[in-house]
Scaffold this active site. Structure first.
Site, PDB file in Angstrom:
ATOM      1  N   ARG A 164     -21.226  -7.259 -27.316  1.00 27.26           N
ATOM      2  CA  ARG A 164     -21.211  -6.917 -28.738  1.00 27.26           C
ATOM      3  C   ARG A 164     -20.507  -8.004 -29.554  1.00 27.26           C
ATOM      4  O   ARG A 164     -20.856  -8.243 -30.706  1.00 27.26           O
ATOM      5  CB  ARG A 164     -20.569  -5.543 -28.970  1.00 27.26           C
ATOM      6  CG  ARG A 164     -20.824  -4.957 -30.352  1.00 27.26           C
ATOM      7  CD  ARG A 164     -20.329  -3.514 -30.484  1.00 27.26           C
ATOM      8  NE  ARG A 164     -21.308  -2.537 -30.085  1.00 27.26           N
ATOM      9  CZ  ARG A 164     -22.238  -2.010 -30.910  1.00 27.26           C
ATOM     10  NH1 ARG A 164     -22.292  -2.360 -32.182  1.00 27.26           N
ATOM     11  NH2 ARG A 164     -23.091  -1.134 -30.462  1.00 27.26           N
ATOM     12  N   GLU A 208     -17.284   2.883 -37.035  1.00 25.55           N
ATOM     13  CA  GLU A 208     -16.684   1.579 -36.745  1.00 25.55           C
ATOM     14  C   GLU A 208     -16.855   0.502 -37.821  1.00 25.55           C
ATOM     15  O   GLU A 208     -15.957  -0.306 -38.022  1.00 25.55           O
ATOM     16  CB  GLU A 208     -17.255   1.043 -35.420  1.00 25.55           C
ATOM     17  CG  GLU A 208     -16.906   1.891 -34.224  1.00 25.55           C
ATOM     18  CD  GLU A 208     -17.740   1.505 -33.016  1.00 25.55           C
ATOM     19  OE1 GLU A 208     -18.963   1.771 -33.022  1.00 25.55           O
ATOM     20  OE2 GLU A 208     -17.180   0.924 -32.083  1.00 25.55           O
TER      21      GLU A 208
END
Ligand code: MTE
Ligand code: HPA
Ligand code: MOS
Length: 801
Positions: free
Chosen positions: A316, A719
């Site tokens: 990520r 997030e």
């Protein structure tokens, strides 16, 4: 068909447990009434970073007052190793220790205090081994938990040479402790015939179930895991609730009595992993306007002693190394470095913030060197709408709103005007300096591992018309249960007080994914909707058969079921009649995210269903004598799609932003030369407090539906707010830059503590640029070296030296 206005979805309703939170009656794992025979456990930890265990004498522990049982690795009846990705962590140390804090044994005693006292009586002899304590050392020694990953496009070495401008640099960024207010806790008890009931404060009940089954050598159907709620998880309970759950289950099985493990805060710090800290080396070429022609990154991520979730976190990071910018030619090397420290794990953003920080830091450099406003350089590099729109992982960005969103924030925050005011302030003040930065965020939504993007739900409607929904997600304060209840209420046309969400329970919905990757509402909301629609379909069929209604005319709304002049019944009366006619009033629901796919080997495909966009404009003031900073004002614009609950979502944005500010300014993890984490309590580890919040914090939602068919056109909230705090870090860098000669880049590592700010001020005063031109970093050579076969890679279960 007309678009009906929603009754419940889209409303700022209070969090379903808010009244319980404020009354102190919300039940957390440690609040569950205890059986009288309950034992309390404590975990014995390694005192060395890397050592062979010469001897471990636990006789004094076992005979200490109140102690009922002591367990070590030898007492694990099933598999002795576990891990969320590969089984590379022993339940307790296996002949050696690999970090200071590693669990070595566990003790169950009649009280928490007696268990903790007993643990300290262990006599352990170690023979020290050579530890790897920094990423630099790890990179040099090729100490990896997983193989390096490398992606590239274009002839990067030659493009870097061609410039026309080029520079290199390096950035260190610290980690971050999740610091959930409720610490790690688990409570296990035996039922009949080997059944285990486990209450665990976890984002991932299914993994706790599988793990307990695995280490006890029992089938999964003997283990039931429940979680009512957590007092925060922030990623720290995605996988790492497991050592506590394991110790509780193991000791319950051993003693036949209920066992609770409630980690002390310091122990929690010492045992569990944090956000990955990292070092990045970069090399970038760009035009005189600041358009990036080629960029090379070498990301050295500190993973700690085991793989845990680090592969996905590092992926990520790679996936967010573009942020909102089109990279025509790039070379990204990601090293997953093994160190003798806590195994770093998920933390809000999951590598995304770390990736975004890399490119934002580089763009900031470029602007300084060219003497331009960083916002202009950002805009120049934005993804295009229909061209320049392919990411480094070969996904087409189809939902790009970064241009409009940033323009809107630029206007609403009065960025240009305030830029002038800041310059003026800095010209007039010698000691205090201001800084300003406006930074965009583009964040990919979906678990990068495609199979995890599935969810289930189980909905019961009782004959009084009340509904109980169980779904696979977990509540950690983010408001997931509130939103799922809104979805069910909306679908059934009933009020929120008619819907209750039950505890997460592995015996109701099996094989769930962690509540993570910001997908909780997207996945479980859709699964709950599916269940509600199935029940509704059965009810509609009943109404058609029984009352001769045309299925299209039946409306479920305002606690009523109406069908022209044929029926007007309360929902409760209607379902009672349906029950009498033997209509099933319960259903399961299922959802899997469409369109996504990705190749783990090449890191290409469409890992994300959609992107969330956001931007923040931060203004700070620093004291050049002390290095302290204060965040004066922040304006955030967030693309929430069509928000399901604006009040809850606002809380996510504010909380995520401030948590990000903590990461980049005050929260500092510091290990001593022997690998001991010294900042293991709030006395030395500083999370933001209310006084660190800016007086002016303006959050707004960008009006925009989700172009994908996400639940009620909403977008994820969990997030993406966190990396908006990069604006604060770069505003501090901007304030320091105001003291430097034009063209000088500020060498500022994160977190920007007072010491680092002072150090950076000294450096720019000397006029020295840490970003030395060329020479030091040869991306091409490093890639070749890193990808050579590695002989020393630990395999799964590689335990004994
Ligand atoms: N908000 C609160 N109050 N507490 C938390 O622990 N965790 C964050 C975020 N917001 C968290 C939170 C993280 S790391 C994630 S992935 C998401 O919530 C998970 O929940 P969601 O998918 O339902 O948004
Ligand atoms: N994000 C968050 N948590 C995860 C992921 C992810 O992409 N993959 C596995 N756990
Ligand atoms: Mo969040 S880091 O995906 O639990």
């Amino acid at each position: 068909m007309s678009v009906k206005a929603y009754q419940t979805v889209g409303k700022s309703l209070p969090h379903e447990s808010a009244h319980l939170h404020v009354m102190g009656s919300a039940q957390y794992t440690d609040d569950i009434p205890e059986f009288a025979s309950t034992l309390h456990a404590a975990i014995g930890m390694s005192a060395r970073a890397h050592a062979r265990i010469v001897s471990m004498d636990l006789s004094a522990v076992a005979s200490a007052p109140g102690v009922v049982a002591v367990v070590t690795l030898d007492d694990v009846p099933g598999e002795k190793y576990h891990g969320p990705y590969q089984d590379d962590e022993p339940v307790f140390a296996d002949g050696k220790v690999e970090y200071l804090g590693q669990p070595m044994f566990a003790v169950a005693a009649t009280s928490h205090d007696l268990a903790r006292r007993a643990v300290s009586l262990a006599k352990i002899e170690y023979e020290d081994l050579d530890p790897v304590l920094t990423v630099e050392e790890g990179a040099a020694r090729k100490s990896y938990v997983l193989p390096p990953v490398h992606i590239s496009k274009g002839n990067v070495p030659s493009l870097l040479e061609q410039g026309p401008n080029r520079h290199q640099g390096e950035l260190h960024c610290g980690g971050q402790e999740q610091f959930y207010l409720e610490g790690q806790v688990a409570y296990a008890m035996l039922g009949e015939n080997n059944e285990i009931q486990l209450y665990s404060s976890t984002q991932h009940p299914s993994e706790m179930q599988a793990m307990v089954a695995h280490i006890l050598g029992q089938p999964a159907h003997t283990v039931k895991v429940q979680c009512r709620r957590m007092g925060g998880g922030f990623g720290g309970k995605e996988s790492q609730s497991w050592p506590f759950a394991a110790a509780a289950a193991l000791l319950a099985k051993r003693t036949g009595r209920p066992v609770k493990v409630r980690a002390d805060r310091d122990d929690d710090f010492m045992i569990t992993g944090k956000r990955h800290d990292f070092r990045v080396l970069y090399d970038v070429a760009y035009t005189d306007d600041g358009l990036i022609k080629a960029v090379a990154f070498e990301q050295q991520l500190r993973c700690g002693f085991s793989a845990d979730l680090s592969g996905a976190v590092a992926d990520r990071q790679v996936f967010h190394s573009d942020n909102a910018y089109y990279l025509e030619a790039f070379d990204i090397l990601s090293l997953r470095i093994k160190t003798n420290s806590q195994s770093n794990t998920a933390f809000r953003g999951f590598g995304g913030p770390q990736g975004i920080l890399c490119i934002e830091y580089v763009i900031d450099d470029i602007a300084r060197r060219l003497g331009k406003d960083p916002l202009d350089v950002r805009k120049l590099n934005f993804y295009g709408r229909t061209e320049r729109n392919v990411t480094p992982y070969q996904m087409v960005v189809e939902d790009n709103v970064v241009h409009e969103l940033v323009d809107q924030l630029e206007a609403s925050s009065k960025y240009r005007e305030r830029r002038k005011q800041v310059d003026q302030f800095n010209a007039q003040n010698r000691i205090l300096k201001k800084g300003l930065a406006l930074v965009p965020v583009k964040f990919g939504i979906s678990f990068t591992a495609t199979f995890l993007n599935q969810a289930g739900a189980l909905l019961h409607v009782y004959t009084d018309g009340s509904a109980l929904i169980n779904h696979g997600g977990t509540e950690m304060g983010q408001g997931l249960n509130t939103k799922v209840a809104q979805v069910v209420a909306e679908e059934l046309g009933i009020d929120m007080d008619r819907v209750r969400v039950s505890s997460t329970d592995t015996s109701k919905v099996p094989n769930t994914s962690a509540t993570a990757a910001s997908t909780g509402t997207d996945l479980n909301g859709k699964a709950a909707q599916d269940a509600a629609r199935k029940i509704k379909a059965a009810l509609v069929e009943f109404a058609a058969d029984h009352y001769g209604c045309d299925a299209h005319d039946i409306v479920f709304r305002s606690n009523q079921v109406v069908c022209g002049d044929r029926i007007t019944l309360s929902f409760a009366d209607f379902v009672q009649k349906a029950y009498m006619a033997r209509v099933p009033l319960w259903s399961s629901g299922f959802y899997k995210t469409p369109k996504i796919h990705y190749d783990l080997k090449t890191l290409t495909g469409r890992p994300f269903y959609y992107f969330v966009y956001a931007a923040a404009c931060a203004e700070v003031i620093i004291d050049t004598l002390t290095g302290e900073n204060r965040l004066v004002r922040a304006d955030i614009l967030y693309d929430a799609g069509r928000s399901i609950n604006p009040a809850v979502d606002l809380g996510q944005v504010e909380g995520g932003f401030i948590q990000g500010v903590g990461w980049l300014t005050t929260e500092e993890l510091w290990w001593d030369a022997k690998g001991k984490l010294m900042t293991h309590a709030p006395s030395t580890y500083k999370i933001p407090s209310v006084s660190d919040c800016p007086e002016a914090l303006h959050v707004e939602f960008f009006e925009n539906g989700n172009t994908e068919n996400n639940i009620f056109q909403s977008k994820a909230m969990g997030e993406p707010p966190l990396p908006t705090a990069i604006s604060v870090f770069l505003a501090i860098r901007d304030a320091i830059a105001s003291t430097a000669a034009p063209g000088v880049t500020v060498p500022l590592d994160a977190p920007a503590t007072a010491e680092r700010v002072l150090w950076a001020l000294d450096k720019v005063k000397e006029g020295s640029e840490l970003c030395a031109d060329m020479a030091a970093f040869d991306a091409d050579a490093n890639v070749a070296a890193a990808l050579e076969p590695v002989m020393s890679m630990p395999g799964p279960g590689a335990g004994n030296v």
